[in-house]
Motif scaffolding. Structure first.
Motif, PDB file in Angstrom:
ATOM      1  N   ILE A   5      32.225 -12.445 105.927  1.00  0.00           N
ATOM      2  CA  ILE A   5      33.458 -13.214 106.134  1.00  0.00           C
ATOM      3  C   ILE A   5      34.464 -12.710 105.118  1.00  0.00           C
ATOM      4  N   ALA A   6      35.577 -12.171 105.618  1.00  0.00           N
ATOM      5  CA  ALA A   6      36.659 -11.686 104.758  1.00  0.00           C
ATOM      6  C   ALA A   6      37.899 -12.527 105.045  1.00  0.00           C
ATOM      7  N   GLN A   7      38.500 -13.058 103.986  1.00  0.00           N
ATOM      8  CA  GLN A   7      39.626 -13.983 104.168  1.00  0.00           C
ATOM      9  C   GLN A   7      40.876 -13.440 103.488  1.00  0.00           C
ATOM     10  N   ASP A   8      41.956 -13.370 104.261  1.00  0.00           N
ATOM     11  CA  ASP A   8      43.260 -12.934 103.765  1.00  0.00           C
ATOM     12  C   ASP A   8      44.225 -14.123 103.752  1.00  0.00           C
ATOM     13  N   PHE A   9      45.100 -14.121 102.762  1.00  0.00           N
ATOM     14  CA  PHE A   9      46.102 -15.184 102.648  1.00  0.00           C
ATOM     15  C   PHE A   9      47.474 -14.523 102.589  1.00  0.00           C
ATOM     16  N   VAL A  10      48.186 -14.598 103.716  1.00  0.00           N
ATOM     17  CA  VAL A  10      49.433 -13.850 103.903  1.00  0.00           C
ATOM     18  C   VAL A  10      50.628 -14.800 103.726  1.00  0.00           C
ATOM     19  N   ARG A  11      51.683 -14.267 103.134  1.00  0.00           N
ATOM     20  CA  ARG A  11      52.912 -15.065 102.995  1.00  0.00           C
ATOM     21  C   ARG A  11      53.438 -15.439 104.382  1.00  0.00           C
ATOM     22  N   LEU A  12      53.876 -16.672 104.530  1.00  0.00           N
ATOM     23  CA  LEU A  12      54.272 -17.155 105.855  1.00  0.00           C
ATOM     24  C   LEU A  12      55.500 -16.438 106.387  1.00  0.00           C
ATOM     25  N   ASP A  13      56.302 -15.833 105.501  1.00  0.00           N
ATOM     26  CA  ASP A  13      57.479 -15.105 105.989  1.00  0.00           C
ATOM     27  C   ASP A  13      57.126 -13.684 106.439  1.00  0.00           C
ATOM     28  N   ALA A  14      55.857 -13.313 106.362  1.00  0.00           N
ATOM     29  CA  ALA A  14      55.450 -11.944 106.722  1.00  0.00           C
ATOM     30  C   ALA A  14      54.504 -11.905 107.927  1.00  0.00           C
ATOM     31  N   PRO A  20      50.839  -6.866 113.889  1.00  0.00           N
ATOM     32  CA  PRO A  20      50.504  -5.567 114.531  1.00  0.00           C
ATOM     33  C   PRO A  20      49.489  -4.752 113.729  1.00  0.00           C
ATOM     34  N   PHE A  21      49.547  -4.840 112.400  1.00  0.00           N
ATOM     35  CA  PHE A  21      48.557  -4.129 111.579  1.00  0.00           C
ATOM     36  C   PHE A  21      47.155  -4.706 111.832  1.00  0.00           C
ATOM     37  N   TYR A  22      47.063  -6.025 111.882  1.00  0.00           N
ATOM     38  CA  TYR A  22      45.754  -6.646 112.163  1.00  0.00           C
ATOM     39  C   TYR A  22      45.248  -6.217 113.541  1.00  0.00           C
ATOM     40  N   ARG A  23      46.133  -6.229 114.531  1.00  0.00           N
ATOM     41  CA  ARG A  23      45.690  -5.873 115.898  1.00  0.00           C
ATOM     42  C   ARG A  23      45.155  -4.448 115.931  1.00  0.00           C
ATOM     43  N   GLU A  24      45.857  -3.527 115.259  1.00  0.00           N
ATOM     44  CA  GLU A  24      45.400  -2.135 115.254  1.00  0.00           C
ATOM     45  C   GLU A  24      44.081  -2.010 114.493  1.00  0.00           C
ATOM     46  N   VAL A  75      44.904  -1.540 105.686  1.00  0.00           N
ATOM     47  CA  VAL A  75      44.650  -2.649 104.750  1.00  0.00           C
ATOM     48  C   VAL A  75      45.709  -2.713 103.644  1.00  0.00           C
ATOM     49  N   PRO A  76      46.131  -1.588 103.049  1.00  0.00           N
ATOM     50  CA  PRO A  76      47.206  -1.714 102.055  1.00  0.00           C
ATOM     51  C   PRO A  76      48.518  -2.222 102.650  1.00  0.00           C
ATOM     52  N   LEU A  77      48.791  -1.883 103.916  1.00  0.00           N
ATOM     53  CA  LEU A  77      50.017  -2.377 104.552  1.00  0.00           C
ATOM     54  C   LEU A  77      49.968  -3.898 104.715  1.00  0.00           C
ATOM     55  N   ILE A  78      48.773  -4.423 104.983  1.00  0.00           N
ATOM     56  CA  ILE A  78      48.601  -5.878 105.065  1.00  0.00           C
ATOM     57  C   ILE A  78      48.639  -6.496 103.667  1.00  0.00           C
ATOM     58  N   ASN A  79      47.920  -5.881 102.747  1.00  0.00           N
ATOM     59  CA  ASN A  79      47.793  -6.467 101.405  1.00  0.00           C
ATOM     60  C   ASN A  79      49.141  -6.599 100.703  1.00  0.00           C
ATOM     61  N   ALA A  80      50.101  -5.778 101.076  1.00  0.00           N
ATOM     62  CA  ALA A  80      51.427  -5.853 100.453  1.00  0.00           C
ATOM     63  C   ALA A  80      52.088  -7.204 100.698  1.00  0.00           C
ATOM     64  N   HIS A  81      51.574  -7.955 101.684  1.00  0.00           N
ATOM     65  CA  HIS A  81      52.176  -9.243 102.034  1.00  0.00           C
ATOM     66  C   HIS A  81      51.260 -10.427 101.703  1.00  0.00           C
ATOM     67  N   HIS A  82      50.234 -10.178 100.910  1.00  0.00           N
ATOM     68  CA  HIS A  82      49.343 -11.262 100.514  1.00  0.00           C
ATOM     69  C   HIS A  82      50.024 -12.202  99.522  1.00  0.00           C
ATOM     70  N   ARG A  83      49.698 -13.468  99.629  1.00  0.00           N
ATOM     71  CA  ARG A  83      50.190 -14.442  98.644  1.00  0.00           C
ATOM     72  C   ARG A  83      49.123 -14.760  97.605  1.00  0.00           C
ATOM     73  N   GLN A  84      47.875 -14.377  97.879  1.00  0.00           N
ATOM     74  CA  GLN A  84      46.809 -14.486  96.876  1.00  0.00           C
ATOM     75  C   GLN A  84      45.738 -13.479  97.236  1.00  0.00           C
ATOM     76  N   ASP A  85      44.820 -13.242  96.313  1.00  0.00           N
ATOM     77  CA  ASP A  85      43.798 -12.219  96.539  1.00  0.00           C
ATOM     78  C   ASP A  85      42.881 -12.602  97.702  1.00  0.00           C
ATOM     79  N   PRO A  86      42.463 -11.608  98.481  1.00  0.00           N
ATOM     80  CA  PRO A  86      41.490 -11.886  99.542  1.00  0.00           C
ATOM     81  C   PRO A  86      40.118 -12.232  98.950  1.00  0.00           C
TER      82      PRO A  86
END
Lengths: 97, 97
Positions: A5-14, A20-24, A75-86
């Motif tokens: 189980i891997a959990q990401d926390f993304v800023r709501l404005d992103a 699209p990155f997740y879908r790909e 993953v780095p393209l997604i991580n750039a929009h994280h609001r906290q560490d996965p």
């Protein structure tokens, strides 16, 4: 068998940026020959909380996934929009414990 | 479709006590007609961290599960040995968001 189980926390404005990155990432990961399951969910209470539920034959297969071109690119393209560490949980089936 | 991750944190001195309760809970829950998936895992880094990965057709089916005799009997027997409160994440598939 390895369950993850891997959990990401993304800023709501992103959200529109990362979707699209997740879908790909999901599409290309499911084509990996050792990928048994790679499903992505969203917390009903938090649209920026993305949860992968993954299944791999073993740790080596997970490591190979993390070394793929699509993982290292997306993953780095997604991580750039994280609001906290996965977070990551590697798990064994209860029946095997 | 409703996906659920439920996480329990059991005291390490109570693992042998709770395992039979977990096994019975999994066995009886899988017999529920609306249960699509009910799998129990253990964190590789923490033998007291139990993780259910569940799938139900909808929230009503989950509520019906929580009202069953086996849930109402076994869950309190497990909870008596928790070292911290359980957590629950109710999720939608990313494809549906």
């Amino acid at each position: 068998m390895l369950k993850v189980i891997a959990q990401d926390f993304v800023r709501l404005d992103a959200l529109e940026i990362v979707r699209p990155f997740y879908r790909e990432l999901v599409e290309l990961t499911r084509r990996e020959p050792l990928c048994l399951a790679y499903d992505l969910f969203v917390n009903q209470k938090d649209p920026g909380h993305f949860i992968f539920v993954e299944e791999w034959p073993d740790r080596a297969a997970l490591d190979a996934h993390c070394a793929t071109e699509h993982f290292r690119r997306l993953v780095p393209l997604i991580n750039a929009h994280h609001r906290q560490d996965p977070t990551f949980i590697l798990m064994d089936a209860m029946a095997d414990v």
